[in-house]
Write an enzyme that holds these catalytic residues in place. Structure first.
Site, PDB file in Angstrom:
ATOM      1  N   ARG A  35       0.812  -1.260   0.077  1.00  0.00           N
ATOM      2  CA  ARG A  35       0.168   0.017  -0.155  1.00  0.00           C
ATOM      3  C   ARG A  35       0.664   1.191  -0.002  1.00  0.00           C
ATOM      4  NH1 ARG A  35      -4.066  -1.765   4.520  1.00  0.00           N
ATOM      5  NH2 ARG A  35      -2.438  -3.685   4.495  1.00  0.00           N
TER       6      ARG A  35
ATOM      7  N   GLU B 222       3.671  -9.333  14.969  1.00  0.00           N
ATOM      8  CA  GLU B 222       3.062  -9.732  16.276  1.00  0.00           C
ATOM      9  C   GLU B 222       3.093 -11.335  16.197  1.00  0.00           C
ATOM     10  OE1 GLU B 222      -0.573  -7.552  16.336  1.00  0.00           O
ATOM     11  OE2 GLU B 222      -0.794  -8.077  18.070  1.00  0.00           O
TER      12      GLU B 222
HETATM   13  P1  AMP Z   1       3.464  -2.261  11.479  1.00  0.00           P
HETATM   14  O1  AMP Z   1       4.754  -2.962  11.116  1.00  0.00           O
HETATM   15  O2  AMP Z   1       2.873  -2.835  12.835  1.00  0.00           O
HETATM   16  O3  AMP Z   1       3.776  -0.944  11.838  1.00  0.00           O
HETATM   17  O4  AMP Z   1       2.616  -2.561  10.611  1.00  0.00           O
HETATM   18  C1  AMP Z   1       2.492  -1.952   9.539  1.00  0.00           C
HETATM   19  C2  AMP Z   1       2.104  -2.418   8.358  1.00  0.00           C
HETATM   20  O5  AMP Z   1       0.525  -3.352   8.318  1.00  0.00           O
HETATM   21  C3  AMP Z   1       1.299  -1.250   7.141  1.00  0.00           C
HETATM   22  O6  AMP Z   1       2.081  -1.886   6.079  1.00  0.00           O
HETATM   23  C4  AMP Z   1       0.101  -1.506   7.246  1.00  0.00           C
HETATM   24  O7  AMP Z   1      -0.542  -1.822   5.989  1.00  0.00           O
HETATM   25  C5  AMP Z   1      -0.441  -2.832   7.977  1.00  0.00           C
HETATM   26  N1  AMP Z   1      -1.368  -2.735   9.213  1.00  0.00           N
HETATM   27  C6  AMP Z   1      -1.004  -2.860  10.516  1.00  0.00           C
HETATM   28  N2  AMP Z   1      -1.952  -2.445  11.341  1.00  0.00           N
HETATM   29  C7  AMP Z   1      -3.007  -2.063  10.637  1.00  0.00           C
HETATM   30  C8  AMP Z   1      -4.521  -1.803  10.712  1.00  0.00           C
HETATM   31  N3  AMP Z   1      -4.778  -1.505  11.732  1.00  0.00           N
HETATM   32  N4  AMP Z   1      -5.054  -1.534   9.520  1.00  0.00           N
HETATM   33  C9  AMP Z   1      -4.571  -1.480   8.400  1.00  0.00           C
HETATM   34  N5  AMP Z   1      -3.302  -1.751   8.232  1.00  0.00           N
HETATM   35  C10 AMP Z   1      -2.557  -2.208   9.222  1.00  0.00           C
END
Ligand code: AMP
Length: 172
Positions: A60, A97
């Site tokens: 995205r 996670e």
């Molecule tokens: P992180 O590595 O935990 O910061 O996760 C970021 C990635 O996961 C991004 O590329 C987002 O597209 C996706 N993502 C994580 N949590 C969500 C959420 N609650 N809603 C939409 N996309 C998410």
């Protein structure tokens, strides 16, 4: 467009697994004026900062990174999931996670010292962007800022990124 951008984001509870509040950006993307505004905000922010490349995170991040690079008249560098980039890469495995993920960048993505913006749709725990920023450093780039449409505050994504500046258009 008079409504705030935030009103175009749809919250989907328990997707893709129970407990996750998924921020659905397709409701923003399908609206021409909202999409235009989201890109323009990034363009205005970075147009005078001598940025040399936009690094966009699969998948995205590509949606926002490509029009931003086009508008700034600079190149787009993809950070991709493992096994997608064809030439020599730096690769980094990082913790999710549940389980791990691996990202890659081409070693010759930009000249040493290039000033880059790393962009993704959403900052959650910060694992993805932290890995992407490390890859940029390995490839010789300098992260001027990490840019997002959405930041989920309270998941400590900012802390994970250390001293990289962070910008988000919408914070929850
Ligand atoms: P992180 O590595 O935990 O910061 O996760 C970021 C990635 O996961 C991004 O590329 C987002 O597209 C996706 N993502 C994580 N949590 C969500 C959420 N609650 N809603 C939409 N996309 C998410």
């Amino acid at each position: 467009m008079t409504q705030p951008l935030e009103s175009y984001i749809r919250n989907i509870p328990d997707f893709p697994i129970p407990g996750i509040q998924f921020k659905d950006i397709t409701t923003l993307l399908r609206d021409g004026a909202a999409l235009h505004r989201a890109i323009d905000v990034f363009v205005e922010r970075y147009k005078d900062q001598k940025i040399e490349a936009i690094v966009a995170i699969e998948s995205r991040g590509f949606i926002f990174g490509a029009p931003l690079a086009y508008a700034l008249g600079i190149g787009l560098v993809p950070v991709r999931k493992a096994g997608k980039l064809p030439a020599d890469t730096h690769r980094l495995e990082y913790a999710l996670e549940y389980g791990t993920a691996t990202l890659e960048i081409h070693k010759d993505a930009f000249p040493t010292g290039a000033r880059v913006i790393v962009i993704d749709d959403l900052l959650a725990t910060g694992g993805t962007i932290a890995a992407a920023c490390q890859l940029v450093a390995q490839a010789g780039g300098q992260v001027v800022e990490a840019a997002f449409l959405i930041e989920l505050a309270g998941l400590a994504g900012r802390e994970r990124l250390g001293n990289h500046p962070i910008y988000a258009q919408i914070t929850y």
